[in-house]
Design a protein around this motif. Structure first.
Motif, PDB file in Angstrom:
ATOM      1  N   ALA A 147       0.747  -1.271   0.025  1.00 41.33           N
ATOM      2  CA  ALA A 147       0.072  -0.042  -0.145  1.00 41.33           C
ATOM      3  C   ALA A 147       0.803   1.242  -0.097  1.00 41.33           C
ATOM      4  CB  ALA A 147      -0.901   0.124   1.240  1.00 41.33           C
ATOM      5  N   THR A 148       2.029   1.243   0.330  1.00 37.58           N
ATOM      6  CA  THR A 148       2.745   2.389   0.351  1.00 37.58           C
ATOM      7  C   THR A 148       3.608   2.548  -0.977  1.00 37.58           C
ATOM      8  OG1 THR A 148       4.930   1.203   1.156  1.00 37.58           O
ATOM      9  CG2 THR A 148       3.494   1.912   2.794  1.00 37.58           C
ATOM     10  N   GLY A 149       3.382   1.617  -1.907  1.00 38.25           N
ATOM     11  CA  GLY A 149       4.037   1.680  -3.295  1.00 38.25           C
ATOM     12  C   GLY A 149       5.371   1.145  -3.373  1.00 38.25           C
ATOM     13  N   LYS A 150       5.812   0.257  -2.428  1.00 37.82           N
ATOM     14  CA  LYS A 150       7.048  -0.487  -2.069  1.00 37.82           C
ATOM     15  C   LYS A 150       6.980  -1.747  -3.072  1.00 37.82           C
ATOM     16  CE  LYS A 150      10.588  -2.059   0.949  1.00 37.82           C
ATOM     17  NZ  LYS A 150      11.744  -1.417   0.130  1.00 37.82           N
ATOM     18  N   ASP A 151       7.992  -1.833  -4.004  1.00 38.58           N
ATOM     19  CA  ASP A 151       8.062  -3.133  -4.554  1.00 38.58           C
ATOM     20  C   ASP A 151       8.980  -3.872  -3.419  1.00 38.58           C
ATOM     21  OD1 ASP A 151       8.888  -5.383  -6.169  1.00 38.58           O
ATOM     22  OD2 ASP A 151       9.809  -3.969  -7.759  1.00 38.58           O
ATOM     23  N   TYR A 152       8.505  -4.960  -2.991  1.00 33.84           N
ATOM     24  CA  TYR A 152       9.139  -5.399  -1.748  1.00 33.84           C
ATOM     25  C   TYR A 152       9.463  -7.025  -2.001  1.00 33.84           C
ATOM     26  CZ  TYR A 152       4.526  -7.554  -0.463  1.00 33.84           C
ATOM     27  OH  TYR A 152       3.690  -8.349  -0.173  1.00 33.84           O
ATOM     28  N   ALA A 153       9.069  -7.640  -3.039  1.00 32.58           N
ATOM     29  CA  ALA A 153       9.330  -8.876  -3.148  1.00 32.58           C
ATOM     30  C   ALA A 153       8.824  -9.509  -4.501  1.00 32.58           C
ATOM     31  CB  ALA A 153       8.378 -10.020  -2.167  1.00 32.58           C
ATOM     32  N   THR A 154       9.592 -10.654  -5.110  1.00 29.99           N
ATOM     33  CA  THR A 154       9.466 -11.180  -6.330  1.00 29.99           C
ATOM     34  C   THR A 154       9.023 -12.685  -6.170  1.00 29.99           C
ATOM     35  OG1 THR A 154      10.941  -9.406  -7.525  1.00 29.99           O
ATOM     36  CG2 THR A 154      10.359 -11.634  -8.487  1.00 29.99           C
ATOM     37  N   VAL A 155       7.927 -13.128  -6.630  1.00 27.37           N
ATOM     38  CA  VAL A 155       7.596 -14.441  -6.782  1.00 27.37           C
ATOM     39  C   VAL A 155       7.412 -15.044  -8.255  1.00 27.37           C
ATOM     40  CG1 VAL A 155       6.372 -14.339  -4.745  1.00 27.37           C
ATOM     41  CG2 VAL A 155       5.033 -13.787  -6.801  1.00 27.37           C
ATOM     42  N   ALA A 156       7.289 -16.333  -8.265  1.00 30.23           N
ATOM     43  CA  ALA A 156       7.533 -16.900  -9.607  1.00 30.23           C
ATOM     44  C   ALA A 156       6.167 -16.485 -10.476  1.00 30.23           C
ATOM     45  CB  ALA A 156       7.582 -18.513  -9.347  1.00 30.23           C
ATOM     46  N   GLY A 157       4.932 -16.492  -9.899  1.00 29.90           N
ATOM     47  CA  GLY A 157       3.821 -16.053 -10.580  1.00 29.90           C
ATOM     48  C   GLY A 157       2.879 -15.191  -9.887  1.00 29.90           C
ATOM     49  N   PRO A 158       2.164 -14.368 -10.666  1.00 34.88           N
ATOM     50  CA  PRO A 158       1.158 -13.220  -9.875  1.00 34.88           C
ATOM     51  C   PRO A 158       0.211 -13.863  -9.125  1.00 34.88           C
ATOM     52  CG  PRO A 158       0.843 -13.433 -12.301  1.00 34.88           C
ATOM     53  CD  PRO A 158       2.087 -14.258 -12.045  1.00 34.88           C
TER      54      PRO A 158
END
Length: 248
Positions: A147-158
């Motif tokens: 909610a703050t607009g932070k890109d905080y993690a990357t996962v394999a699929g949405p």
């Protein structure tokens, strides 16, 4: 008769004088034995206090033996313990809670953490993980955005149910701000958010519809106007100027 009465008066008056109070002897202070007892008692109290302080402050008797982690879902307790880096045996009173919290917050998934000391030897870490509100699909995976607009993690699929974010970097925070301010019922209709600039935000809705939002200013009012417009037939709903909305 009068002469005899006059002679008796001084004797009667002398009898009526208040009796003398017995004189008090000299006030004696505490005996030597009492003074010694008091001094010994004070020394014993000081020794007990010193022993307690040394035990609590310097020895591992009340040191950290367990780190209890709560509130995690995506993270594991061991990941949080490793980030906290609390040395076993550290006296609880000497534990720097602020430094521990700062180290845990360095984990990208952590929005906040509460550190509690629980005698005799437990530290509890209650973690508040970030919740995704949207996802950026990229070549290296799906980037979760909170909610703050932070890109905080990357996962394999949405994850399912999250709208896609196709926005310029400078428009990410305003676009997320729109998502977090609109009502839940309307948010469920949003499939994607696109924006070439902070003033050109567009919402892709279900059933092939689009809402042209403009900037993130006055979002609650725009959302109220859009909910009314969605009762009409149309595919493009422009609420960028909520005073003059259009449907086409």
């Amino acid at each position: 008769m009068s002469t005899q009465a006059a002679r008796r008066r001084p004797a009667t008056a002398s009898r009526r004088r208040p009796p003398r109070r017995p004189s008090r002897g000299p006030v004696r202070g505490p005996s030597r034995r009492q003074v010694v007892r008091r001094r010994v008692g004070a020394i014993l109290v000081m020794l007990v206090v010193t022993a307690v302080v040394c035990t609590v402050w310097f020895t591992p008797l009340l040191g950290v033996r367990d780190v209890d982690v709560r509130g995690v879902e995506a993270l594991t307790p061991d990941e949080v313990r490793e980030a906290a880096a609390i040395e076993p045996g550290t006296p609880l009173v000497r534990l720097d809670a602020d430094a521990v919290a700062a180290r845990v917050r360095e984990l990208s998934r952590v929005a906040g953490v509460r550190v509690e000391r629980l005698p005799p030897g437990t530290v509890r870490l209650t973690v508040d993980e970030r919740d995704p509100v949207g996802v950026i699909n990229a070549s290296d995976g799906a980037h979760l955005v909170d909610a703050t607009g932070k890109d905080y993690a990357t996962v394999a699929g949405p994850p399912s149910g999250l709208p896609g974010l196709e926005v310029a970097p400078e428009a990410l925070a305003p676009a997320v701000g729109v998502l977090t301010q609109i009502p839940e019922a309307l948010r469920r209709e949003v499939l994607a958010v696109s924006a070439d600039s902070p003033a050109d935000i567009r919402l892709t809705l279900s059933a092939g519809r689009e809402a042209r939002w403009g900037s993130s200013d006055d979002t609650p009012r725009k959302a109220a106007v859009l909910e009314v417009l969605l009762t009409r037939q149309g595919s493009v709903f422009d609420v960028s100027s909520p005073e003059l909305p259009t449907v086409s």
